[in-house]
Design a protein around this motif. Structure first.
Motif, short mmCIF file in Angstrom:
data_model
loop_
_atom_site.label_atom_id
_atom_site.label_comp_id
_atom_site.label_asym_id
_atom_site.label_seq_id
_atom_site.Cartn_x
_atom_site.Cartn_y
_atom_site.Cartn_z
N GLU A 54 35.18 -22.58 8.61
CA GLU A 54 35.57 -23.80 9.47
C GLU A 54 36.92 -23.89 9.80
O GLU A 54 37.49 -23.22 10.12
CB GLU A 54 34.89 -24.90 8.85
CG GLU A 54 33.21 -24.96 8.70
CD GLU A 54 32.61 -25.99 7.98
OE1 GLU A 54 33.44 -26.97 7.84
OE2 GLU A 54 31.39 -26.14 7.87
N ASN A 55 37.62 -25.08 9.43
CA ASN A 55 39.01 -25.10 9.46
C ASN A 55 39.87 -24.84 8.12
O ASN A 55 40.93 -25.43 7.97
CB ASN A 55 39.28 -26.69 9.95
CG ASN A 55 38.57 -26.88 11.49
OD1 ASN A 55 38.58 -26.02 12.29
ND2 ASN A 55 38.38 -28.08 11.68
N ILE A 56 39.41 -24.06 7.38
CA ILE A 56 40.01 -23.73 6.17
C ILE A 56 40.20 -22.16 6.20
O ILE A 56 39.41 -21.51 6.56
CB ILE A 56 39.16 -24.34 5.04
CG1 ILE A 56 38.89 -25.57 4.87
CG2 ILE A 56 39.83 -23.92 3.70
CD1 ILE A 56 37.83 -26.09 3.83
N GLU A 57 41.48 -21.81 5.87
CA GLU A 57 41.79 -20.09 5.79
C GLU A 57 42.17 -20.01 4.33
O GLU A 57 43.25 -20.53 4.12
CB GLU A 57 42.61 -19.99 6.80
CG GLU A 57 42.90 -18.47 6.80
CD GLU A 57 44.06 -17.94 7.64
OE1 GLU A 57 43.57 -17.87 8.82
OE2 GLU A 57 45.10 -17.66 7.45
N PHE A 58 41.60 -19.09 3.72
CA PHE A 58 42.00 -18.64 2.26
C PHE A 58 42.57 -17.39 2.52
O PHE A 58 42.27 -16.57 3.29
CB PHE A 58 40.69 -18.58 1.48
CG PHE A 58 40.14 -19.94 0.98
CD1 PHE A 58 40.99 -21.14 0.86
CD2 PHE A 58 38.77 -19.89 0.62
CE1 PHE A 58 40.33 -22.22 0.69
CE2 PHE A 58 38.42 -21.20 0.41
CZ PHE A 58 39.06 -22.26 0.09
N THR A 59 43.79 -16.97 1.93
CA THR A 59 44.43 -15.80 1.91
C THR A 59 44.70 -15.45 0.49
O THR A 59 45.43 -16.33 -0.23
CB THR A 59 45.77 -15.78 2.89
OG1 THR A 59 45.43 -16.27 3.93
CG2 THR A 59 46.56 -14.52 2.99
N MET A 60 44.25 -14.00 0.18
CA MET A 60 44.55 -13.47 -1.17
C MET A 60 45.86 -12.61 -1.09
O MET A 60 45.61 -11.55 -0.21
CB MET A 60 43.56 -12.83 -1.53
CG MET A 60 42.36 -13.83 -2.41
SD MET A 60 41.70 -15.37 -1.20
CE MET A 60 40.53 -14.44 -0.14
N LEU A 97 51.91 -7.93 -7.39
CA LEU A 97 52.04 -6.84 -8.39
C LEU A 97 52.17 -5.55 -7.54
O LEU A 97 52.82 -4.75 -8.22
CB LEU A 97 50.71 -6.79 -9.22
CG LEU A 97 50.56 -7.99 -10.40
CD1 LEU A 97 49.30 -7.86 -10.77
CD2 LEU A 97 51.71 -7.96 -11.19
N ILE A 98 51.69 -5.53 -6.38
CA ILE A 98 51.80 -4.16 -5.81
C ILE A 98 52.24 -4.40 -4.47
O ILE A 98 52.15 -3.65 -3.38
CB ILE A 98 50.41 -3.38 -5.47
CG1 ILE A 98 49.32 -4.31 -4.95
CG2 ILE A 98 49.95 -2.80 -7.20
CD1 ILE A 98 48.09 -3.68 -4.97
N ASP A 99 52.88 -5.80 -4.29
CA ASP A 99 53.29 -6.25 -2.88
C ASP A 99 52.30 -5.95 -1.70
O ASP A 99 52.43 -5.38 -0.63
CB ASP A 99 54.47 -5.42 -2.30
CG ASP A 99 55.84 -5.95 -3.39
OD1 ASP A 99 55.65 -6.88 -4.08
OD2 ASP A 99 56.61 -5.18 -3.46
N SER A 100 50.90 -6.36 -2.02
CA SER A 100 49.79 -6.19 -0.91
C SER A 100 49.39 -7.59 -0.56
O SER A 100 49.27 -8.53 -1.24
CB SER A 100 48.59 -5.62 -1.76
OG SER A 100 47.74 -5.48 -0.94
N MET A 101 49.13 -7.63 0.93
CA MET A 101 48.78 -8.53 1.63
C MET A 101 47.95 -8.14 2.63
O MET A 101 47.74 -6.92 3.24
CB MET A 101 49.89 -9.48 2.13
CG MET A 101 50.63 -8.87 3.41
SD MET A 101 51.79 -10.32 3.82
CE MET A 101 52.46 -9.17 5.26
N LYS A 104 58.19 -12.31 3.45
CA LYS A 104 57.22 -11.81 4.09
C LYS A 104 56.02 -12.47 4.32
O LYS A 104 55.37 -12.63 5.41
CB LYS A 104 57.01 -10.29 3.64
CG LYS A 104 56.16 -9.65 4.68
CD LYS A 104 55.86 -8.12 4.03
CE LYS A 104 54.92 -7.24 5.07
NZ LYS A 104 55.13 -5.91 4.47
N VAL A 105 55.20 -13.01 3.35
CA VAL A 105 53.86 -13.49 3.18
C VAL A 105 53.83 -14.89 3.76
O VAL A 105 52.94 -15.28 4.52
CB VAL A 105 53.15 -13.36 2.04
CG1 VAL A 105 52.82 -12.01 1.54
CG2 VAL A 105 53.80 -14.22 0.90
#
Length: 368
Positions: free
Chosen positions: A187-193, A197-201, A233-234
């Motif tokens: 819905e109107n929520i966004e989760f970003t993981m 540790l490995i500069d990963s997005m 960056k993130v």
């Protein structure tokens, strides 16, 4: 004469107590042991759970409850004995079950360091840890464990990065067994993981307007206490309003201006006393475009060297564009273990007293 009278009565009373003690010593010791076990293994958890803050959001249609589990670090076989592992597992099982019942979460997010020795475990040992982990946290054993409602982030104790170097095999193994996606939109929520540790997005294929979407980032390693190129960056890519991280086993809120790369202020979300546990809540409204709040969630394991352990709860109100952060503080397991020690010492003293006085007879005092 007056003093002798009361001295004789006191002597009679002591004799009568010793006589009754000898007669019922075994019942008394069993009663003390049973009472201690009930207190330490059930009552103390229920007592704390009854003081946890009530989760109120408003219209349930616009509300989501997220349970945050930071650094459970189930103990490994190399550094810990079987009794320590069993006791730590039971503590996590008892507290997590009550937290799950209290929150009734829409999502559960594990913020890394799932295993204490995951990064150094061989395949068979890793699978034994995985089986224990599933039993503790009521998870299905079907691989991958992640689902739309349960999210996992790797920590340094899972894949390396602090004492051990990160190698691709460890990262691949974690994703094979846990396998959480990088972005979840509900819905109107966004989760970003993200994984510092490995500069990963993840790839930001569908950028959303921040004014309409509550954007929350999850990371094991805190991002804003010390700005890095990865942090910059993130934050510039996803423009998250809130970050929830772990690793430090503490409870702090860092408020920063990510455009200026500096902190505005630091708020310690300290542990309340038992009588004030219901006040362990903080509410955050919509923030300025360049402001981000990073909340470090305390560990839920009593073996991590912290006196303040608990679970984090994130209540998201999409209608008001606000969040409420709550901490479910947990009882001290070491205090309970000390209670066991004190009761054991008392039981030994009582039994020795019984052995010394068991042949004595009760002194009967009569007033003519």
């Amino acid at each position: 004469m007056f003093h002798f009278f009361y001295l004789a009565r006191l002597k009679t009373l002591v004799g009568l107590i010793l006589y009754k003690l000898n007669e019922y010593i075994h019942y008394l010791l069993v009663f003390l042991l049973a009472l201690t076990i009930i207190y330490n293994e059930w009552f103390i958890y229920s007592l704390y759970a009854s003081k946890w803050p009530y989760l109120y959001c408003g219209n349930e249609k616009f509300c989501k409850n997220i349970l945050l589990v930071a650094d459970p670090q189930i103990l490994g076989e190399e550094r810990e004995n079987i009794l320590s592992r069993w006791d730590s597992d039971r503590y996590l099982f008892n507290t997590y079950g009550r937290a799950l019942q209290h929150v009734k979460p829409d999502n559960v997010v594990f913020l890394g360091d799932l295993f204490d020795e995951g990064s150094i475990a061989d395949q068979k040992t890793f699978e034994r840890y995985l089986y224990r982990f599933c039993k503790i946290f009521f998870l299905k054993t079907t691989v991958p464990l992640a689902s739309k409602n349960v999210i996992f982030i790797p920590g340094d104790n899972d894949i390396g990065g602090e004492e051990e170097i990160v190698i691709r095999e460890k990262v691949d193994r974690f994703h094979l067994y846990f396998g959480s996606p990088g972005i979840i939109v509900n819905e109107n929520i966004e989760f970003t993981m993200v994984n510092q540790l490995i500069d990963s997005m993840p790839m930001n294929n569908n950028p959303t307007n921040r004014t309409n979407t509550i954007k929350i980032m999850f990371s094991h390693i805190p991002l804003t206490p010390k700005y890095t190129k990865f942090t910059e960056k993130v934050l510039n890519e996803f423009k998250s309003e809130y970050i929830f991280s772990a690793h430090d086993h503490s409870s702090i809120n860092f408020v920063s201006n990510f455009k200026q790369k500096k902190q505005k202020y630091v708020q310690r979300l300290g542990r309340n006393s038992y009588s004030q546990m219901t006040e362990a809540q903080w509410r955050f409204g919509q923030q300025s475009p360049d402001i981000v709040s990073e909340i470090i969630v305390p560990t839920c394991s009593y073996r991590m060297g912290s006196n303040n352990v608990g679970y984090g709860v994130l209540t998201i109100d999409t209608f008001r564009h606000s969040i409420t952060y709550t901490i479910l503080w947990l009882p001290s397991r070491f205090s309970c273990l000390y209670v066991y020690l004190y009761i054991l010492m008392l039981s030994i003293i009582l039994y020795l007293l019984h052995l010394i006085t068991r042949n004595s007879k009760a002194i009967v005092y009569r007033v003519m």
